[in-house]
Scaffold this motif. Sequence first.
Motif, PDB file in Angstrom:
ATOM      1  N   LEU A   1       0.839  -1.198   0.000  1.00 13.41           N
ATOM      2  CA  LEU A   1       0.000   0.000   0.000  1.00 13.41           C
ATOM      3  C   LEU A   1       0.879   1.255   0.000  1.00 13.41           C
ATOM      4  O   LEU A   1       0.633   2.191  -0.760  1.00 13.41           O
ATOM      5  CB  LEU A   1      -0.918   0.000   1.224  1.00 13.41           C
ATOM      6  N   LEU A   2       1.899   1.258   0.834  1.00 13.41           N
ATOM      7  CA  LEU A   2       2.798   2.419   0.898  1.00 13.41           C
ATOM      8  C   LEU A   2       3.556   2.609  -0.411  1.00 13.41           C
ATOM      9  O   LEU A   2       3.727   3.736  -0.884  1.00 13.41           O
ATOM     10  CB  LEU A   2       3.784   2.252   2.052  1.00 13.41           C
ATOM     11  N   GLY A   3       4.004   1.503  -1.000  1.00 17.32           N
ATOM     12  CA  GLY A   3       4.742   1.598  -2.262  1.00 17.32           C
ATOM     13  C   GLY A   3       3.911   2.198  -3.376  1.00 17.32           C
ATOM     14  O   GLY A   3       4.405   3.020  -4.164  1.00 17.32           O
ATOM     15  N   LEU A   4       2.645   1.829  -3.447  1.00 19.87           N
ATOM     16  CA  LEU A   4       1.753   2.387  -4.469  1.00 19.87           C
ATOM     17  C   LEU A   4       1.545   3.887  -4.243  1.00 19.87           C
ATOM     18  O   LEU A   4       1.479   4.665  -5.194  1.00 19.87           O
ATOM     19  CB  LEU A   4       0.411   1.659  -4.438  1.00 19.87           C
ATOM     20  N   GLY A   5       1.439   4.281  -2.973  1.00 21.62           N
ATOM     21  CA  GLY A   5       1.252   5.700  -2.675  1.00 21.62           C
ATOM     22  C   GLY A   5       2.489   6.527  -2.981  1.00 21.62           C
ATOM     23  O   GLY A   5       2.391   7.634  -3.517  1.00 21.62           O
ATOM     24  N   ILE A   6       3.661   5.990  -2.659  1.00 19.44           N
ATOM     25  CA  ILE A   6       4.906   6.709  -2.927  1.00 19.44           C
ATOM     26  C   ILE A   6       5.066   6.969  -4.424  1.00 19.44           C
ATOM     27  O   ILE A   6       5.563   8.025  -4.836  1.00 19.44           O
ATOM     28  CB  ILE A   6       6.105   5.920  -2.363  1.00 19.44           C
ATOM     29  N   LYS A   7       4.627   6.030  -5.224  1.00 22.70           N
ATOM     30  CA  LYS A   7       4.717   6.204  -6.682  1.00 22.70           C
ATOM     31  C   LYS A   7       3.943   7.441  -7.146  1.00 22.70           C
ATOM     32  O   LYS A   7       4.326   8.089  -8.128  1.00 22.70           O
ATOM     33  CB  LYS A   7       4.180   4.957  -7.381  1.00 22.70           C
TER      34      LYS A   7
ATOM     35  N   GLY B   1       6.724  -3.240  -3.016  1.00 23.11           N
ATOM     36  CA  GLY B   1       6.373  -2.685  -1.718  1.00 23.11           C
ATOM     37  C   GLY B   1       7.487  -1.824  -1.152  1.00 23.11           C
ATOM     38  O   GLY B   1       8.646  -1.937  -1.554  1.00 23.11           O
ATOM     39  N   PHE B   2       7.114  -0.936  -0.236  1.00 26.20           N
ATOM     40  CA  PHE B   2       8.091  -0.090   0.444  1.00 26.20           C
ATOM     41  C   PHE B   2       8.277  -0.616   1.857  1.00 26.20           C
ATOM     42  O   PHE B   2       7.411  -0.464   2.708  1.00 26.20           O
ATOM     43  CB  PHE B   2       7.640   1.363   0.473  1.00 26.20           C
ATOM     44  N   TRP B   3       9.432  -1.244   2.091  1.00 29.40           N
ATOM     45  CA  TRP B   3       9.752  -1.835   3.382  1.00 29.40           C
ATOM     46  C   TRP B   3      10.631  -0.837   4.139  1.00 29.40           C
ATOM     47  O   TRP B   3      11.837  -0.782   3.946  1.00 29.40           O
ATOM     48  CB  TRP B   3      10.448  -3.177   3.192  1.00 29.40           C
ATOM     49  N   LYS B   4       9.986  -0.069   5.000  1.00 29.05           N
ATOM     50  CA  LYS B   4      10.656   1.032   5.692  1.00 29.05           C
ATOM     51  C   LYS B   4      11.907   0.580   6.435  1.00 29.05           C
ATOM     52  O   LYS B   4      12.965   1.222   6.352  1.00 29.05           O
ATOM     53  CB  LYS B   4       9.656   1.700   6.630  1.00 29.05           C
ATOM     54  N   THR B   5      11.819  -0.523   7.158  1.00 28.17           N
ATOM     55  CA  THR B   5      12.960  -0.980   7.962  1.00 28.17           C
ATOM     56  C   THR B   5      14.166  -1.281   7.087  1.00 28.17           C
ATOM     57  O   THR B   5      15.294  -0.852   7.383  1.00 28.17           O
ATOM     58  CB  THR B   5      12.579  -2.231   8.771  1.00 28.17           C
ATOM     59  N   PHE B   6      13.952  -2.000   5.992  1.00 29.64           N
ATOM     60  CA  PHE B   6      15.061  -2.375   5.123  1.00 29.64           C
ATOM     61  C   PHE B   6      15.606  -1.172   4.365  1.00 29.64           C
ATOM     62  O   PHE B   6      16.812  -1.079   4.115  1.00 29.64           O
ATOM     63  CB  PHE B   6      14.622  -3.485   4.163  1.00 29.64           C
ATOM     64  N   PHE B   7      14.719  -0.251   3.986  1.00 27.72           N
ATOM     65  CA  PHE B   7      15.175   0.960   3.296  1.00 27.72           C
ATOM     66  C   PHE B   7      16.064   1.789   4.223  1.00 27.72           C
ATOM     67  O   PHE B   7      17.135   2.262   3.816  1.00 27.72           O
ATOM     68  CB  PHE B   7      13.977   1.779   2.830  1.00 27.72           C
TER      69      PHE B   7
END
Length: 245
Positions: free
Chosen positions: A90-96, A195-201
């Motif tokens: 969901l976050l990854g789609l929004g960041i796009k 997806g946007f994985w905040k921890t790994f980023f």
Amino acid sequence: MLGRWAKLAATFLHKRIARMAPGLSVVVAAQEACYTISPCINSLLSQATPSDLQIIIVDGSHDGTAELVTRQFPGLQLIRQSPPCSLPHLLGLGIKEALGDIIAVTEAHCVFPPGWFRAVVTAHRRYPGPVIGGAVEPGPGMRGSDWALYFADYGQFMQPLTPGPASEMTGENVSFKRAALERAQSEGSDFARDGFWKTFFCNMLLQTGHSLVAAPEIVIFYNRRLTTGQIVNRRLTHGRCYGGR
């Protein structure tokens, strides 16, 4: 000659879009958020004008959250996904879709007090680091199980929060300079697909010599309510996802 004019046109368009872009984009991931989405959005709408603040709701709920958003906030940018859809996706789609110079990510069970927008923008002007995170405080009316989930997930981010360099950021109250996200995508990351994985980023940024900054003046309030069974399932699912990554 045509190539030169094309370059000039592209430069003009880029500058014009940059002037039109909001200072801050907020990506709000919504999962079964029918009871919290309205106060969340209203608290964001009161922060700044649409020209300064872009709000993107990405919904993957069963409970009619998207219909409520469409009815109460017809002009708001809404991306609907068929559940189940993970929070990182969901976050990854929004960041796009985010256009701001600063991009914040959060969830729909959070409420933003007056001054949150200004605190985020001011912190990014003050600190050169690519990531700035704030504090997460408990909201009103929380039950025993709500407190348990809050302390498990956000106890380390409650006030007093130590300002300055940090090793971890909360996923509910964190913002990124656009350049850091664009750099990752230019190097092969596809947030919309993977997806946007905040921890790994954030770990990747730390490993490449960047810093994470905690700014205690940036505060949000947490209002999530889950049953005991939902809490257990949430922890199990998160553990499996983290282990799989």
